[in-house]
Design a protein around this motif. Structure first.
Motif, PDB file in Angstrom:
ATOM      1  N   MET A 126      27.821  33.737  28.105  1.00 17.24           N
ATOM      2  CA  MET A 126      26.889  34.564  27.578  1.00 17.24           C
ATOM      3  C   MET A 126      27.180  35.343  26.011  1.00 17.24           C
ATOM      4  N   PHE A 127      28.325  35.689  26.156  1.00  9.32           N
ATOM      5  CA  PHE A 127      28.742  36.815  24.873  1.00  9.32           C
ATOM      6  C   PHE A 127      29.757  36.133  24.224  1.00  9.32           C
ATOM      7  N   GLU A 128      29.601  34.751  24.186  1.00  9.99           N
ATOM      8  CA  GLU A 128      30.656  33.381  23.247  1.00  9.99           C
ATOM      9  C   GLU A 128      32.464  34.067  23.411  1.00  9.99           C
ATOM     10  N   LYS A 129      32.799  34.117  24.735  1.00  7.18           N
ATOM     11  CA  LYS A 129      34.448  34.856  24.603  1.00  7.18           C
ATOM     12  C   LYS A 129      34.959  33.400  24.548  1.00  7.18           C
ATOM     13  N   LYS A 130      35.803  33.448  23.826  1.00  4.90           N
ATOM     14  CA  LYS A 130      35.587  31.597  23.892  1.00  4.90           C
ATOM     15  C   LYS A 130      37.202  32.013  24.043  1.00  4.90           C
ATOM     16  N   GLU A 131      38.207  32.953  23.858  1.00  3.81           N
ATOM     17  CA  GLU A 131      39.201  32.663  24.112  1.00  3.81           C
ATOM     18  C   GLU A 131      39.080  33.469  26.134  1.00  3.81           C
ATOM     19  N   LEU A 132      38.316  34.062  27.031  1.00  2.00           N
ATOM     20  CA  LEU A 132      38.627  33.945  27.885  1.00  2.00           C
ATOM     21  C   LEU A 132      38.301  32.345  28.850  1.00  2.00           C
ATOM     22  N   LEU A 133      37.302  31.765  28.027  1.00  4.84           N
ATOM     23  CA  LEU A 133      36.948  30.442  28.380  1.00  4.84           C
ATOM     24  C   LEU A 133      38.163  29.910  28.557  1.00  4.84           C
ATOM     25  N   GLU A 134      38.732  29.955  27.351  1.00 12.68           N
ATOM     26  CA  GLU A 134      39.605  28.852  27.250  1.00 12.68           C
ATOM     27  C   GLU A 134      41.024  29.368  28.439  1.00 12.68           C
ATOM     28  N   LEU A 135      40.948  30.406  28.516  1.00  9.78           N
ATOM     29  CA  LEU A 135      41.694  30.964  29.485  1.00  9.78           C
ATOM     30  C   LEU A 135      41.395  30.596  30.936  1.00  9.78           C
ATOM     31  N   PHE A 136      40.018  30.620  31.351  1.00 12.22           N
ATOM     32  CA  PHE A 136      39.404  30.096  32.727  1.00 12.22           C
ATOM     33  C   PHE A 136      39.651  28.805  32.942  1.00 12.22           C
ATOM     34  N   GLY A 137      40.517  27.340  31.960  1.00  8.64           N
ATOM     35  CA  GLY A 137      40.368  26.194  32.013  1.00  8.64           C
ATOM     36  C   GLY A 137      39.015  25.497  31.605  1.00  8.64           C
ATOM     37  N   GLU A 138      38.251  26.668  30.543  1.00  9.65           N
ATOM     38  CA  GLU A 138      36.760  26.253  30.832  1.00  9.65           C
ATOM     39  C   GLU A 138      36.360  25.686  29.517  1.00  9.65           C
ATOM     40  N   SER A 139      35.352  24.967  28.899  1.00  9.46           N
ATOM     41  CA  SER A 139      35.380  24.546  27.500  1.00  9.46           C
ATOM     42  C   SER A 139      34.349  25.676  26.784  1.00  9.46           C
ATOM     43  N   ALA A 140      34.104  25.819  25.440  1.00 15.61           N
ATOM     44  CA  ALA A 140      33.458  26.925  24.959  1.00 15.61           C
ATOM     45  C   ALA A 140      31.891  26.528  24.569  1.00 15.61           C
TER      46      ALA A 140
END
Length: 140
Positions: A126-140
């Motif tokens: 929702m907040f477009e936090k790409k670095e956290l999505l990567e940390l979670f193993g998710e794609s942006a």
């Protein structure tokens, strides 16, 4: 015999002094008073104590960005994935508030970024936090 009113219950949770102490401890978590929180938990305050909304000490510390307090609670056995009454978990609250250090501390302690409503993953999207999505193993 006294004329004092009888409490509604004789359970400790209904004792006004206990309620006042609990409110104080929740305030300490909100303000990140790590040493005092740790001392209270070490003295017997339940590490997973919750308020009337189901917010735990770790939820309040995480939401308000207090990584050291979060670490201290985790070190004492706090549940990093304990949801509140709305189904929110500490890691999602930290993502929502932009507290990336807290997110990393919780993740390292085993918090599930896919748990809760909304989850940390959903919040990061929702907040477009790409670095956290990567940390979670998710794609942006």
């Amino acid at each position: 015999m006294t004329d004092a009113p009888m409490p509604a219950s004789n359970e400790p949770a209904h004792d006004p002094e206990v309620m006042e102490l609990a409110q104080k401890i929740f305030g300490l978590a909100r303000h990140g008073d790590t040493d005092t929180i740790a001392a209270y938990v070490d003295a017997g305050v339940p590490v997973n104590l919750t308020n009337d909304s189901g917010d735990s000490l770790i939820m309040l510390a995480a939401y308000h960005g207090h990584a050291d307090a979060v670490r201290a609670l985790l070190d004492r056995g706090a549940d990093p994935g304990k949801p509140n009454d709305r189904g929110q978990v500490p890691i999602a609250g930290a993502v929502f508030k932009g507290e990336d250090e807290v997110v990393r501390v919780l993740l390292a302690a085993g918090a599930d970024p896919r748990a809760g409503e909304p989850s940390a993953v959903e919040t990061a999207r929702m907040f477009e936090k790409k670095e956290l999505l990567e940390l979670f193993g998710e794609s942006a």
